[in-house]
Design a protein around this motif. Structure first.
Motif, PDB file in Angstrom:
ATOM      1  N   PHE A  51       0.836  -1.201   0.000  1.00 43.21           N
ATOM      2  CA  PHE A  51       0.000   0.000   0.000  1.00 43.21           C
ATOM      3  C   PHE A  51       0.871   1.252   0.000  1.00 43.21           C
ATOM      4  O   PHE A  51       0.603   2.207  -0.726  1.00 43.21           O
ATOM      5  CB  PHE A  51      -0.931  -0.007   1.214  1.00 43.21           C
ATOM      6  N   VAL A  52       1.948   1.243   0.792  1.00 47.54           N
ATOM      7  CA  VAL A  52       2.852   2.397   0.849  1.00 47.54           C
ATOM      8  C   VAL A  52       3.562   2.573  -0.485  1.00 47.54           C
ATOM      9  O   VAL A  52       3.723   3.696  -0.973  1.00 47.54           O
ATOM     10  CB  VAL A  52       3.866   2.240   2.001  1.00 47.54           C
ATOM     11  N   ARG A  53       4.001   1.464  -1.101  1.00 49.91           N
ATOM     12  CA  ARG A  53       4.666   1.583  -2.405  1.00 49.91           C
ATOM     13  C   ARG A  53       3.728   2.197  -3.435  1.00 49.91           C
ATOM     14  O   ARG A  53       4.159   2.979  -4.278  1.00 49.91           O
ATOM     15  CB  ARG A  53       5.139   0.210  -2.906  1.00 49.91           C
ATOM     16  N   PHE A  57       4.756   6.122  -3.906  1.00 48.52           N
ATOM     17  CA  PHE A  57       5.572   6.086  -5.116  1.00 48.52           C
ATOM     18  C   PHE A  57       4.764   5.848  -6.390  1.00 48.52           C
ATOM     19  O   PHE A  57       5.337   5.779  -7.470  1.00 48.52           O
ATOM     20  CB  PHE A  57       6.637   4.995  -5.001  1.00 48.52           C
ATOM     21  N   GLY A  58       3.449   5.691  -6.279  1.00 50.13           N
ATOM     22  CA  GLY A  58       2.609   5.491  -7.457  1.00 50.13           C
ATOM     23  C   GLY A  58       2.996   4.257  -8.255  1.00 50.13           C
ATOM     24  O   GLY A  58       3.007   4.279  -9.481  1.00 50.13           O
ATOM     25  N   GLU A  59       3.286   3.168  -7.556  1.00 45.34           N
ATOM     26  CA  GLU A  59       3.781   1.967  -8.231  1.00 45.34           C
ATOM     27  C   GLU A  59       2.809   1.416  -9.268  1.00 45.34           C
ATOM     28  O   GLU A  59       3.231   0.984 -10.343  1.00 45.34           O
ATOM     29  CB  GLU A  59       4.111   0.891  -7.192  1.00 45.34           C
ATOM     30  N   ILE A  64       7.084   1.230 -16.177  1.00 49.45           N
ATOM     31  CA  ILE A  64       8.172   0.265 -16.339  1.00 49.45           C
ATOM     32  C   ILE A  64       7.570  -1.140 -16.310  1.00 49.45           C
ATOM     33  O   ILE A  64       7.104  -1.598 -15.265  1.00 49.45           O
ATOM     34  CB  ILE A  64       9.221   0.434 -15.234  1.00 49.45           C
ATOM     35  N   HIS A  65       7.571  -1.823 -17.451  1.00 51.81           N
ATOM     36  CA  HIS A  65       6.911  -3.127 -17.541  1.00 51.81           C
ATOM     37  C   HIS A  65       7.762  -4.209 -18.194  1.00 51.81           C
ATOM     38  O   HIS A  65       7.295  -5.321 -18.376  1.00 51.81           O
ATOM     39  CB  HIS A  65       5.607  -3.016 -18.342  1.00 51.81           C
ATOM     40  N   LEU A  76      14.233  -0.847  -5.169  1.00 49.39           N
ATOM     41  CA  LEU A  76      14.592   0.522  -4.794  1.00 49.39           C
ATOM     42  C   LEU A  76      13.502   1.174  -3.948  1.00 49.39           C
ATOM     43  O   LEU A  76      13.794   1.895  -2.991  1.00 49.39           O
ATOM     44  CB  LEU A  76      14.861   1.352  -6.051  1.00 49.39           C
ATOM     45  N   ARG A  77      12.245   0.898  -4.283  1.00 49.71           N
ATOM     46  CA  ARG A  77      11.148   1.452  -3.478  1.00 49.71           C
ATOM     47  C   ARG A  77      11.168   0.863  -2.073  1.00 49.71           C
ATOM     48  O   ARG A  77      10.931   1.572  -1.089  1.00 49.71           O
ATOM     49  CB  ARG A  77       9.815   1.181  -4.153  1.00 49.71           C
TER      50      ARG A  77
END
Length: 114
Positions: A51-53, A57-59, A64-65, A76-77
Motif C-alpha cells: 500500500f505504501v509503495r 511512489f505510485g507503483e 516500467i513493464h 529501490l522502493r
C-alpha cells in the motif's frame, strides 16, 4: 503491478497458500485460529509495504513493464521505505519529505555513507 496475469497481483494469495502448504507438509495441524493468523499476517505485509509503495511512489501507475525493470524498481522502493522506518519514521511520506530538504546529504546519512 497492475498487468493482467502478472504474478505480482497474486503475491498476497500465493504467500497465504504457501504458508498453509508448508504447515501441511510438516504435519502441523492447522486450526481455524492459525489460518486466521496467516491471513492477518499477509494483510500486515500488504498494508505496510504494498500500500505504501503504491501511495507514496505510485507503483501501480509505473510505466516500467519490461525485463527486470519492475523488480529492480520494487527493490529501490523497498529501500526507500525501509530506510526511514529503520531510523524512526513511522510516516513514510513525512520521512521522504524530511530527507528531500537536503537531498545531497540526508539520504547518504541514513545509509551511513560518508
Amino acid at each position: 503491478m497492475g498487468r493482467v496475469g502478472s504474478s505480482y497481483d497474486n503475491a498476497l494469495a500465493e504467500s497465504f497458500w504457501q504458508g498453509l502448504k508448508r504447515e501441511a507438509l510438516h504435519g502441523t495441524f492447522t486450526t481455524p485460529q492459525r489460518i486466521n493468523e496467516l491471513a492477518r499476517s499477509q494483510w500486515t505485509t500488504e498494508n505496510r509495504l504494498h500500500f505504501v509503495r503504491d501511495t507514496a511512489f505510485g507503483e501501480d501507475a509505473s510505466k516500467i513493464h519490461t525485463g527486470h525493470g519492475p523488480e529492480n524498481m520494487a527493490t529501490l522502493r523497498n529501500l526507500a521505505i525501509h530506510t526511514p522506518r529503520d531510523h524512526g519514521h513511522t510516516n513514510i511520506a513525512a520521512g521522504l519529505h524530511h530527507v528531500s530538504h537536503e537531498p545531497f546529504t540526508r539520504p547518504l546519512d541514513l545509509l551511513n555513507i560518508p
